[in-house]
Write a protein that holds these residues in place. Structure first.
Motif, mmCIF file in Angstrom:
data_model
loop_
_atom_site.group_PDB
_atom_site.id
_atom_site.type_symbol
_atom_site.label_atom_id
_atom_site.label_comp_id
_atom_site.label_asym_id
_atom_site.label_seq_id
_atom_site.Cartn_x
_atom_site.Cartn_y
_atom_site.Cartn_z
ATOM 1 N N MET A 1 0.964 -1.203 -0.094
ATOM 2 C CA MET A 1 0.018 -0.076 0.216
ATOM 3 C C MET A 1 0.887 1.058 -0.054
ATOM 4 O O MET A 1 1.868 1.116 0.772
ATOM 5 C CB MET A 1 -0.789 -0.045 1.141
ATOM 6 N N LYS A 2 0.600 2.178 -0.619
ATOM 7 C CA LYS A 2 1.420 3.328 -0.874
ATOM 8 C C LYS A 2 0.702 4.469 -0.111
ATOM 9 O O LYS A 2 -0.545 4.661 -0.188
ATOM 10 C CB LYS A 2 1.550 3.670 -2.509
ATOM 11 N N ILE A 3 1.545 5.242 0.673
ATOM 12 C CA ILE A 3 0.706 6.324 1.352
ATOM 13 C C ILE A 3 1.354 7.718 1.051
ATOM 14 O O ILE A 3 2.382 7.658 0.447
ATOM 15 C CB ILE A 3 1.361 6.170 2.767
ATOM 16 N N ASN A 4 0.313 8.616 0.573
ATOM 17 C CA ASN A 4 0.665 9.967 -0.006
ATOM 18 C C ASN A 4 1.339 10.785 1.117
ATOM 19 O O ASN A 4 1.057 10.451 2.380
ATOM 20 C CB ASN A 4 -0.455 10.467 -0.663
ATOM 21 N N TRP A 5 1.799 11.967 0.752
ATOM 22 C CA TRP A 5 2.311 12.611 1.442
ATOM 23 C C TRP A 5 1.577 13.470 2.386
ATOM 24 O O TRP A 5 1.959 13.688 3.777
ATOM 25 C CB TRP A 5 3.301 13.908 1.024
ATOM 26 N N GLY A 6 0.045 13.466 2.173
ATOM 27 C CA GLY A 6 -0.852 14.227 3.296
ATOM 28 C C GLY A 6 -1.175 13.312 4.394
ATOM 29 O O GLY A 6 -1.214 13.477 5.610
ATOM 30 N N THR A 7 -1.321 12.016 4.008
ATOM 31 C CA THR A 7 -1.648 10.829 4.889
ATOM 32 C C THR A 7 -0.224 10.733 5.976
ATOM 33 O O THR A 7 -0.415 10.556 7.171
ATOM 34 C CB THR A 7 -1.785 9.511 4.300
ATOM 35 N N ALA A 8 0.886 10.990 5.451
ATOM 36 C CA ALA A 8 2.197 10.711 6.228
ATOM 37 C C ALA A 8 2.377 11.956 7.112
ATOM 38 O O ALA A 8 2.526 11.623 8.322
ATOM 39 C CB ALA A 8 3.541 10.798 5.465
ATOM 40 N N ILE A 9 1.676 13.026 6.904
ATOM 41 C CA ILE A 9 1.710 14.036 7.781
ATOM 42 C C ILE A 9 0.967 14.027 8.800
ATOM 43 O O ILE A 9 0.987 14.238 10.150
ATOM 44 C CB ILE A 9 1.480 15.665 6.954
ATOM 45 N N VAL A 10 -0.334 13.370 8.625
ATOM 46 C CA VAL A 10 -1.540 13.203 9.553
ATOM 47 C C VAL A 10 -0.779 12.023 10.556
ATOM 48 O O VAL A 10 -1.269 12.274 11.827
ATOM 49 C CB VAL A 10 -2.761 12.788 8.904
ATOM 50 N N ILE A 11 -0.358 11.119 9.990
ATOM 51 C CA ILE A 11 0.195 10.110 10.601
ATOM 52 C C ILE A 11 1.192 10.557 11.631
ATOM 53 O O ILE A 11 1.483 10.172 12.914
ATOM 54 C CB ILE A 11 0.720 8.727 9.991
#
Length: 148
Positions: free
Chosen positions: A1-11
């Motif tokens: 699964m690939k995580i985009n940069w927006g999801t990475a910031i939220v995480i």
């Protein structure tokens, strides 16, 4: 699964908040990190603080104030030589800011102008001393920090 940069910031934000909340909760609930005030009745002592200021000012008006020195037997307190020792009444309170279980109080009973605080009651470290005494119905106070 690939995580985009927006999801990475939220995480990353959620991880940081969880990290901070863990330390806040552990510091406030762990008994190892004690947050006691110096005295149990701090607010009542604060109301009496002006009396302490007046007592310290009275002590400064004396020809000489109380002095102390460290000896091999303990701490030797020297009261002013020009005062009658039978008229000196009061108490000596030593408290340890780091551990309130070591605090103790001794009454002033003088046979000469010196009072010895025994070495066996004092552990190495910082002590605060407060001598609250009266001489012929006039109140005095001496405060100092001792490094023992």
């Amino acid at each position: 699964m690939k995580i985009n940069w927006g999801t990475a910031i939220v995480i990353a934000f959620i991880g940081f908040i969880a990290f901070i909340m863990y330390f806040v909760i552990s510091m406030s609930t762990d008994s190892k990190y004690n947050h006691d005030l110096v005295t149990d009745d701090y607010y009542q002592q604060e109301l009496k603080y002006q009396n302490d200021i007046n007592k310290v000012e009275n002590a400064k008006k004396l020809s000489e104030n109380i002095t102390w020195k460290k000896t091999e037997d303990g701490i030797l307190l020297a009261f002013p030589k020009d005062l009658d020792i039978t008229s000196i009444k009061g108490k000596v309170f030593l408290y340890r800011p780091s551990n309130k279980q070591l605090d103790f109080e001794i009454p002033i009973s003088l046979s000469n102008h010196n009072l010895l605080i025994p070495d066996n009651r004092l552990l190495d470290g910082r002590w605060n001393i407060k001598i609250d005494w009266t001489y012929k119905d006039e109140a005095f106070m001496y405060k100092d920090q001792l490094s023992y």
